[in-house]
Design an enzyme around this catalytic site. Structure first.
Site, short mmCIF file in Angstrom:
data_model
loop_
_atom_site.label_atom_id
_atom_site.label_comp_id
_atom_site.label_asym_id
_atom_site.label_seq_id
_atom_site.Cartn_x
_atom_site.Cartn_y
_atom_site.Cartn_z
N GLY A 56 29.58 -10.85 -25.50
CA GLY A 56 28.52 -11.67 -24.96
C GLY A 56 27.38 -10.86 -24.38
N ALA A 116 39.21 -4.90 -14.41
CA ALA A 116 38.08 -4.54 -13.56
C ALA A 116 38.24 -5.05 -12.14
CB ALA A 116 36.78 -5.10 -14.16
N VAL A 144 31.25 -10.46 -15.87
CA VAL A 144 32.68 -10.73 -16.00
C VAL A 144 32.91 -12.24 -16.12
CG1 VAL A 144 34.94 -10.55 -14.91
CG2 VAL A 144 33.30 -8.67 -14.71
N TYR A 243 28.83 -27.89 -15.84
CA TYR A 243 28.57 -26.47 -15.62
C TYR A 243 27.94 -26.22 -14.27
CZ TYR A 243 27.72 -21.60 -16.59
OH TYR A 243 27.75 -20.23 -16.50
N VAL A 283 25.83 -18.42 -28.16
CA VAL A 283 27.19 -18.68 -28.61
C VAL A 283 28.03 -17.47 -28.23
CG1 VAL A 283 28.69 -19.16 -30.57
CG2 VAL A 283 26.37 -20.10 -30.52
N THR A 284 28.93 -17.65 -27.28
CA THR A 284 29.84 -16.58 -26.85
C THR A 284 31.26 -17.13 -26.81
OG1 THR A 284 29.73 -17.08 -24.48
CG2 THR A 284 28.00 -15.65 -25.38
#
Length: 404
Positions: A56, A116, A144, A243, A283-284
């Site tokens: 991404g 991470a 992340v 979202y 688009v990821t």
């Protein structure tokens, strides 16, 4: 040798295998799309740490940073190695390709595969900065997207969820059948319950970003003028309930508050700054899991066509602002806005009209479905121009070594 012909096998938007050669060509295409060095570095180039560098916008940050800003440094991601039955994850192959490009460009770059969130990773990175990169870090990009995180101090595990806040939410969404035929359907997502919001904020908010900065600052590894950016998204009113106004949105709000606090601290400490970078839709592998996002992005592409700005183009612009090649411009909340092309009134009005009209029978005329399906497949190395998918390919690609 573990060569074989890899064919795409998927369950919805998730593919069981990835194609090494396709992933390599995809990264090479991103590299070619990024303009060359804006300014030739005076020395070996600025030292950067990109957390979430294999997919991404994090991958775009790594590639654009190497090509446009001449960075060297460290990329961190969490990927699965190839096995006898399965290929590696796509991010494994994308990382190998990025490492090859960095080496060819003469950029000293280390790629680490691991958690991470763990303090052991932070310590390892600190050691690398001290021993390999002159004891100074100029930039940190935080990108992340994770389903879970364990608090390194308490050992408490947290899990993020994609839920609206306050009440259930119904939305249109886009799906594809086994035959590849599109279907527009309505789905309902129940509201956040119990500690869903707090759990999601603990994973996707700014806590780990803050912990990274604190760890590196405590070791005296932040260069004068150190700059850090966390990558974020706001999106359209059409997707806001699930979202930006949902649990993930609460985490993004926490991330932005963290940026403001870090900005104040870094200004006093090293004359540095912290920002969030609000990127446009793409688009990821993360975005396709969010109800309604696939439909929205397909419609957005139907409206914008080739003027939709890909991640590599956006991140090249971000690096220009971070390095001073272009003025660093922030909104009233201290955010760099790379999404203005998406959120103009006319674009959003056009997408909203198509959203209202979208049904299974009309969607082919409203959204760019061929582009969207190809973009999903390209996430796993398929449908990449110039790749011979009938040819056996080596799946046992090694992780990039970083011997000095």
């Amino acid at each position: 040798m573990s060569e074989r012909v890899i064919v795409p096998r998927n369950r919805g938007f998730l593919f069981l295998d990835s194609h090494p050669a396709g992933c390599q060509r995809l990264v090479e295409g991103m590299w070619q799309a990024v303009p060359g060095l804006a300014v030739t570095p005076a020395d070996d180039g600025p030292v950067a740490l990109v957390i979430g560098s294999s997919a991404g916008y994090g991958l775009a940050a790594m590639v654009a940073g190497l090509k446009r800003a001449g960075i060297r440094g460290i990329g961190i991601c969490f990927e699965k190695a190839p096995t006898g039955r399965r290929s590696a994850t796509a991010g494994w192959y994308r990382t190998a390709a990025t490492a090859d490009l960095a080496e060819a460009a003469g950029r000293d770059t280390v790629f680490l595969n691991g958690d991470a969130f763990a303090d052991s990773m932070k310590s390892h990175v600190g050691d690398l900065i001290e021993q390999r990169f002159g004891g100074r870090l100029d930039y940190l990009i935080y990108s992340v997207a994770a389903p879970r995180r364990t608090d390194p101090e308490t050992g408490t595990p947290y899990a993020s969820v994609l839920k609206p806040i306050g009440q259930a939410h119904r939305t249109k969404t886009l799906a594809f059948g086994d035959d590849g035929e599109p279907e527009v359907r309505e789905v309902e997502t129940g509201p956040a319950e119990g500690d869903d919001i707090q759990q999601t904020v603990a994973v996707m908010g700014g806590a780990d970003w803050d912990r990274w900065i604190s760890h590196l600052a405590d070791r005296g590894l932040l260069a004068e003028g150190f700059t850090t950016a966390a990558l974020s998204y706001i999106g359209s009113p059409l997707t806001a309930a699930i979202y930006r106004q949902g649990t993930i949105g609460a985490a993004k709000t926490h991330l932005e508050a963290t940026a403001r606090a870090l900005n104040e601290r870094l200004g006093k400490l090293v004359g540095g700054r912290a920002v969030t970078s609000v990127n446009g839709a793409a688009v990821t592998q993360s975005s396709t899991a969010i109800p309604g996002i696939a439909l929205y992005v397909g419609l957005l592409r139907g409206v914008l066509g080739d003027t939709l700005v890909p991640p590599a183009g956006q991140l090249a612009e971000l690096w220009d602002q971070l390095t001073g090649t272009a003025p660093l411009t922030v909104d009233d909340e201290g955010r760099i806005r790379l999404d203005t092309w998406e959120l103009t009134d006319d674009v959003q009005a056009a997408v909203a009209e198509r959203w209202k009209e979208a049904t299974t029978s009309t969607i082919a005329n409203l959204a760019d479905l061929d582009w969207f399906q190809a973009e999903v497949r390209r996430l796993y190395g398929f449908d990449v121009p110039g790749t011979d998918y009938a040819r056996p390919v080596e799946t046992a690609v090694p992780w990039p070594t970083h011997t000095p």
